[in-house]
Design an enzyme around this catalytic site. Structure first.
Site, PDB file in Angstrom:
ATOM      1  N   GLY A 258     -30.344 -59.055 124.482  1.00  0.00           N
ATOM      2  CA  GLY A 258     -29.210 -58.694 125.336  1.00  0.00           C
ATOM      3  C   GLY A 258     -28.364 -57.601 124.704  1.00  0.00           C
ATOM      4  CB  SER A 259     -24.820 -56.713 125.314  1.00  0.00           C
ATOM      5  OG  SER A 259     -24.943 -56.649 126.721  1.00  0.00           O
ATOM      6  CB  VAL A 260     -26.627 -58.078 119.988  1.00  0.00           C
ATOM      7  CG1 VAL A 260     -26.827 -57.687 118.530  1.00  0.00           C
ATOM      8  CG2 VAL A 260     -25.542 -59.143 120.076  1.00  0.00           C
ATOM      9  CE  LYS A 262     -25.346 -53.337 127.014  1.00  0.00           C
ATOM     10  NZ  LYS A 262     -24.254 -53.903 127.826  1.00  0.00           N
TER      11      LYS A 262
END
Length: 530
Positions: A258-260, A262
């Protein structure tokens, strides 16, 4: 007898002499401060020698009663006409002494040792345990088995033709030797903090499990690792579904980060020079890629925002835009260069590899989803290793637990070394990322990880498992301290929270904040953090 005297003498001795093995004594496992994590206790191996038994019924009764083994099983062993028949190994010293006190002929009680873990559940999925045969089964006990395993000893006795020990003959013994001591990078105090917080997050969120890792992003030393619930190392077979209970999800299980992730997309974009901090984006709540509408977590959108605001907002359209700017060919090449397709080489067994699309299968939609951490899977330790290289100045570290090997006299026999690769990213990219991630905690989606007085950087994530329709979420937060020279990194991963909330910023970030709050003063005291 004259011509072949030596031959027949040796043959007669071989027939007369009986030998019994004494298991080698395993070396200790200690933490970085040389506090005991795994050691040994005195135990006994119980056997019977058929030809020496004078009161069979008494032997059967005593062994059955003291060892809690049914009489039928004991009788079958007692009746076997063998030189020696094993009844039970690793019997406690108290029980062994009690059996000896009966003074029954034909029972042999040989001193041995059994593995003992004084901290019970602490470090269970990292340390693993040794089996009844003294060999490592899982965890560090397996990885470093050859170092820890001691040298077996022997007991020699002389028997007559009936197999009865000759009176007056003194047993000859070769004492077992202890294995070397493994000094680890682990810290009992930091582990206790992490396990306590994992247990609380597990209970509060009705989660399936909670994984927490604390390591040094400069050199890869792991201070703590828990995959709660843990199990009792002194009674590992008491838990249901052994293989699952012993499995270390931090190393052996992959997931969509997920967004980690990014952080890594931002690193690639900065390295490829496709974005500047002042670049502006527009988020209406979604972005269309080919024929697919991909939503932002904020369905109403973030509106106009800079790249700095985009990472603070954890805005999916911003990172999809970055992924498309980079292009699949360059993205995949940097994915490989960062080491994401290689295992980390951690000194624990069962490390899983990253599951990623083949290069020719990465279209625009796949590239878009990869850019914000979906449609591929990696392990928690792989994620931390790669992010470490992006914030430590560009050095790919090998996460590890082994530190030194000490001999039985306490002398240092070997200082363990682990590979590092430089040039993963530039110092400039690393500096920029650290400042961006400080802003995420100070002003953005990671503000619940803020700890007064400490400059912490980090990133939140909320991902889903497949199939998406099951609505099973993973909430996580990855943070580091201090921002200007990170020496402590913590990952909190809460699997399938069912307490109502499931966002990483809501339930994982506060756990990380509490861990930082508790361990930073201690880390400063022992010289880990400045």
């Amino acid at each position: 007898m004259i011509v072949k005297g030596d031959y027949y003498s040796k043959k007669a001795s071989a027939l007369q002499e009986r030998e019994r093995d004494i298991a080698g004594i395993r070396g200790d496992i200690v933490d970085r401060n040389e506090r005991i994590i795994a050691t040994n206790e005195t135990a006994y191996n119980i056997s019977v020698i058929h030809n020496q038994i004078t009161d069979k019924e008494a032997v059967i009764s005593v062994l059955s009663s003291e060892l809690s083994i049914d009489e039928k099983t004991i009788r079958s062993k007692v009746d076997k006409v063998t030189s020696i028949e094993k009844i039970k190994n690793n019997v406690s010293k108290k029980t062994g002494d009690k059996i000896l006190s009966y003074g029954l002929a034909g029972i042999k009680v040989d001193e041995s040792s059994v593995r003992y873990y004084p901290l019970n559940e602490l470090f269970s999925k990292v340390i693993g345990f040794a089996g009844a045969d003294g060999q490592g089964v899982v965890g560090l006990e397996t990885t470093y088995d050859e170092i820890l395993r001691g040298t077996p000893g022997r007991i020699y006795t002389v028997c007559d033709g009936r197999g009865v020990e000759v009176k007056g003959y003194k047993e000859r013994r070769e004492a077992p030797q202890k294995g070397d001591t493994l000094v680890t990078t682990l810290d009992i105090n930091i582990q206790r903090v992490c396990e306590k917080n994992a247990m609380m997050a597990y209970a509060q969120n009705l989660a399936d499990s909670v994984s927490i890792i604390a390591l040094n992003p400069k050199n890869g030393e792991i201070y703590a690792m828990t995959d709660y619930p843990e199990y009792n190392l002194n009674d590992p077979f008491s838990c249901e579904n052994h293989d699952e209970a012993w499995r270390n999800g931090c190393v052996s299980d992959t997931y969509e980060p997920g967004s980690v992730f990014k952080i890594i997309t931002a690193g690639i974009a900065l390295e490829e020079d496709v974005v500047s901090l002042d670049d502006r984006f527009y988020c209406p709540g979604y972005i269309t890629v080919e024929d697919r509408r991909i939503h932002c977590h904020k369905r109403t959108g973030h509106g106009s925002e800079t790249f700095v605001q985009g990472i603070q907002n954890s805005c999916n359209p911003v990172f999809i835009d970055l992924g498309l700017r980079i292009g699949s060919e360059r993205y995949y090449a940097d994915f490989m260069r960062f080491g994401l397709l290689d295992k980390t080489g951690i000194d624990l067994p069962g490390e899983a590899a990253t599951i990623m699309h083949q290069p020719d299968k990465i279209g625009q939609v796949e590239l878009a989803t990869i850019s914000f951490g979906q449609s591929f899977q990696l392990t928690p330790i792989e994620l931390m290793t790669t992010v470490s290289s992006l914030i430590n100045g560009g050095n790919r570290i090998t996460p590890h637990i082994g530190k030194e090997i000490h001999g039985t006299e306490g002398t240092v026999k070997e200082v363990l070394s682990f590979e590092q690769t430089s040039g993963i990213c530039s110092e400039e990219t690393s500096d920029t990322l650290r400042k961006l991630l400080e802003g995420v905690v100070a002003e953005g989606s990671g503000k619940n990880a803020k700890v007064e007085g400490y400059a912490i950087g980090g990133k939140t994530a909320t991902s889903q498992t497949l199939p998406r329709s099951d609505n099973v979420y993973i909430a996580s937060f990855l943070g580091f301290y201090p921002v200007d020279d990170p020496a402590l990194m913590v990952l909190v991963k809460i699997n399938n929270p069912k307490g109502g909330a499931y966002y990483g910023g809501t339930i994982a970030a506060p756990v990380a904040a509490e861990i930082f709050r508790e361990i930073i003063p201690y880390a400063q005291e022992i010289g880990v953090c400045n």
